[in-house]
Scaffold this motif. Structure first.
Motif, PDB file in Angstrom:
ATOM      1  N   VAL A 160       7.245   2.241 -12.409  1.00  0.00           N
ATOM      2  CA  VAL A 160       7.241   0.928 -13.061  1.00  0.00           C
ATOM      3  C   VAL A 160       6.017   0.782 -13.958  1.00  0.00           C
ATOM      4  O   VAL A 160       6.109   0.299 -15.098  1.00  0.00           O
ATOM      5  N   ILE A 161       4.847   1.194 -13.475  1.00  0.00           N
ATOM      6  CA  ILE A 161       3.622   1.073 -14.269  1.00  0.00           C
ATOM      7  C   ILE A 161       3.701   1.952 -15.516  1.00  0.00           C
ATOM      8  O   ILE A 161       3.337   1.527 -16.621  1.00  0.00           O
TER       9      ILE A 161
ATOM     10  N   VAL B 205      14.199   2.955 -14.736  1.00  0.00           N
ATOM     11  CA  VAL B 205      13.368   2.352 -13.691  1.00  0.00           C
ATOM     12  C   VAL B 205      14.247   1.772 -12.581  1.00  0.00           C
ATOM     13  O   VAL B 205      14.009   2.004 -11.384  1.00  0.00           O
TER      14      VAL B 205
ATOM     15  N   THR C  97      14.893   1.846 -25.315  1.00  0.00           N
ATOM     16  CA  THR C  97      14.444   0.798 -24.384  1.00  0.00           C
ATOM     17  C   THR C  97      15.481   0.544 -23.291  1.00  0.00           C
ATOM     18  O   THR C  97      15.109   0.291 -22.140  1.00  0.00           O
TER      19      THR C  97
ATOM     20  N   MET D 281       6.297   2.980 -17.158  1.00  0.00           N
ATOM     21  CA  MET D 281       7.329   2.590 -18.117  1.00  0.00           C
ATOM     22  C   MET D 281       7.427   1.081 -18.272  1.00  0.00           C
ATOM     23  O   MET D 281       8.478   0.548 -18.641  1.00  0.00           O
ATOM     24  N   GLN D 282       6.331   0.379 -18.002  1.00  0.00           N
ATOM     25  CA  GLN D 282       6.364  -1.080 -17.980  1.00  0.00           C
ATOM     26  C   GLN D 282       6.762  -1.680 -19.324  1.00  0.00           C
ATOM     27  O   GLN D 282       7.641  -2.551 -19.394  1.00  0.00           O
ATOM     28  N   LYS D 283       6.133  -1.232 -20.404  1.00  0.00           N
ATOM     29  CA  LYS D 283       6.403  -1.821 -21.716  1.00  0.00           C
ATOM     30  C   LYS D 283       7.849  -1.611 -22.136  1.00  0.00           C
ATOM     31  O   LYS D 283       8.532  -2.544 -22.562  1.00  0.00           O
TER      32      LYS D 283
ATOM     33  N   ALA E 210      14.716   0.985 -19.277  1.00  0.00           N
ATOM     34  CA  ALA E 210      14.944  -0.072 -18.290  1.00  0.00           C
ATOM     35  C   ALA E 210      15.874   0.390 -17.179  1.00  0.00           C
ATOM     36  O   ALA E 210      15.602   0.180 -15.989  1.00  0.00           O
TER      37      ALA E 210
ATOM     38  N   PHE F 209      10.310  -0.887 -20.164  1.00  0.00           N
ATOM     39  CA  PHE F 209      11.183  -1.558 -19.192  1.00  0.00           C
ATOM     40  C   PHE F 209      11.359  -3.027 -19.547  1.00  0.00           C
ATOM     41  O   PHE F 209      12.483  -3.539 -19.587  1.00  0.00           O
ATOM     42  N   VAL F 210      10.271  -3.722 -19.813  1.00  0.00           N
ATOM     43  CA  VAL F 210      10.347  -5.144 -20.158  1.00  0.00           C
ATOM     44  C   VAL F 210      11.093  -5.343 -21.473  1.00  0.00           C
ATOM     45  O   VAL F 210      11.938  -6.234 -21.596  1.00  0.00           O
TER      46      VAL F 210
ATOM     47  N   VAL G 158       6.281   2.450  -7.662  1.00  0.00           N
ATOM     48  CA  VAL G 158       5.248   1.664  -8.340  1.00  0.00           C
ATOM     49  C   VAL G 158       4.714   2.412  -9.553  1.00  0.00           C
ATOM     50  O   VAL G 158       4.528   1.828 -10.637  1.00  0.00           O
TER      51      VAL G 158
END
Length: 282
Positions: A266-267, A206, A199, A269-271, A203, A273-274, A263
């Protein structure tokens, strides 16, 4: 129990909607501008679709985008930006995770001094040391090359610090268990640390990809050959028209295209990344 306050909820939603409008409106204007002819910009920015449709996007990839005294296809600038961003990202991650691993898990003289020297470089960003960095790159004959575009931007004190803080949360019992099982430093690094750092890596991937993709000042300084222009630099060069009309529809279309890769990253790898930013273990 959280007290229900309808008016407070309404105000929060209004602020949220206002924030979305402020962020999305420039993107909408840019998208609408791509569907209009250049003559339509005399009365202001268009807010609705024009008669050109998506033909401007098609023309960008089937013909050359004229910049200054030469012509560079948008696809070439996208490729240059991607190579620069992915090399900076991978380089930052590899160097940072290895340096943090050395500082945390190895005992050698002046290891903390080495870490703090790395950390203090946060006070010396590229913009501050840009002239000596340019001179070094020039002396090494790396102008107009991907090596010159990427190598000076690879080192990252921030990523090293974040990996160090995460590695320090690894329990000593896990380290001792790996040592008892016969795991050496390399096996421990690849089989235990890297899976635990997924993780964090996501993060930082990104963040550093967007950092490398949006670079403007450094490519502007070291590239005089248009074949090494990045997409961000290309947008600026498209505005420099000595004699002629600025093709705003093409500029806006190129801007929209330049926004898509970050964009999509980010989309995708969103989960991770957060989770990498808010994980309670860090």
């Amino acid at each position: 129990m959280v007290e229900q306050r309808p008016w407070f909820n309404v105000c929060c939603h209004l602020v949220l909607v206002l924030g979305i409008v402020l962020v999305a409106l420039p993107v909408w204007v840019a998208l609408m501008a791509t569907t209009h002819a250049n003559g339509d910009f005399g009365t202001g920015a268009p807010l609705w679709f024009g008669e050109l449709g998506l033909s401007v996007f098609r023309n960008l990839f089937t013909s050359s985008t004229h910049m200054s005294s030469s012509a560079v296809p948008v696809s070439r600038m996208l490729l240059n930006s991607f190579i620069m961003a992915i090399c900076i990202t991978i380089g930052k991650l590899v160097i940072s995770i290895m340096s943090a691993y050395a500082v945390v898990f190895f005992r050698f003289p002046c290891r903390m001094l080495a870490f703090w020297v790395i950390f203090f470089t946060l006070m010396l960003p590229v913009e501050v040391r840009i002239m000596p960095t340019f001179e070094v790159v020039s002396d090494l004959h790396m102008l107009n090359s991907f090596a010159g575009l990427t190598i000076p931007l690879i080192a990252s004190a921030t990523a090293t610090f974040l990996f160090r803080q995460f590695f320090m949360t690894i329990p000593n019992e896990l380290i001792e268990a790996a040592r008892i099982d016969g795991a050496g430093p390399i096996k421990f690094f690849f089989d235990i640390l890297l899976p635990l750092s997924r993780t964090n890596i996501a993060a930082l991937f990104v963040i550093t990809f967007i950092y490398g993709w949006n670079q403007y000042l450094w490519p502007l300084l070291i590239t005089t050959d248009t074949h090494y222009y990045t997409i961000v630099l290309g947008i600026k060069q498209m505005l420099d028209v000595n004699d002629g009309v600025v093709e705003w529809n093409k500029i806006m279309a190129t801007t929209i295209i330049a926004m898509l890769p970050p964009v999509l990253v980010v989309i995708a790898m969103q989960k991770a990344f957060v989770k990498g930013l808010v994980d309670s273990e860090k």
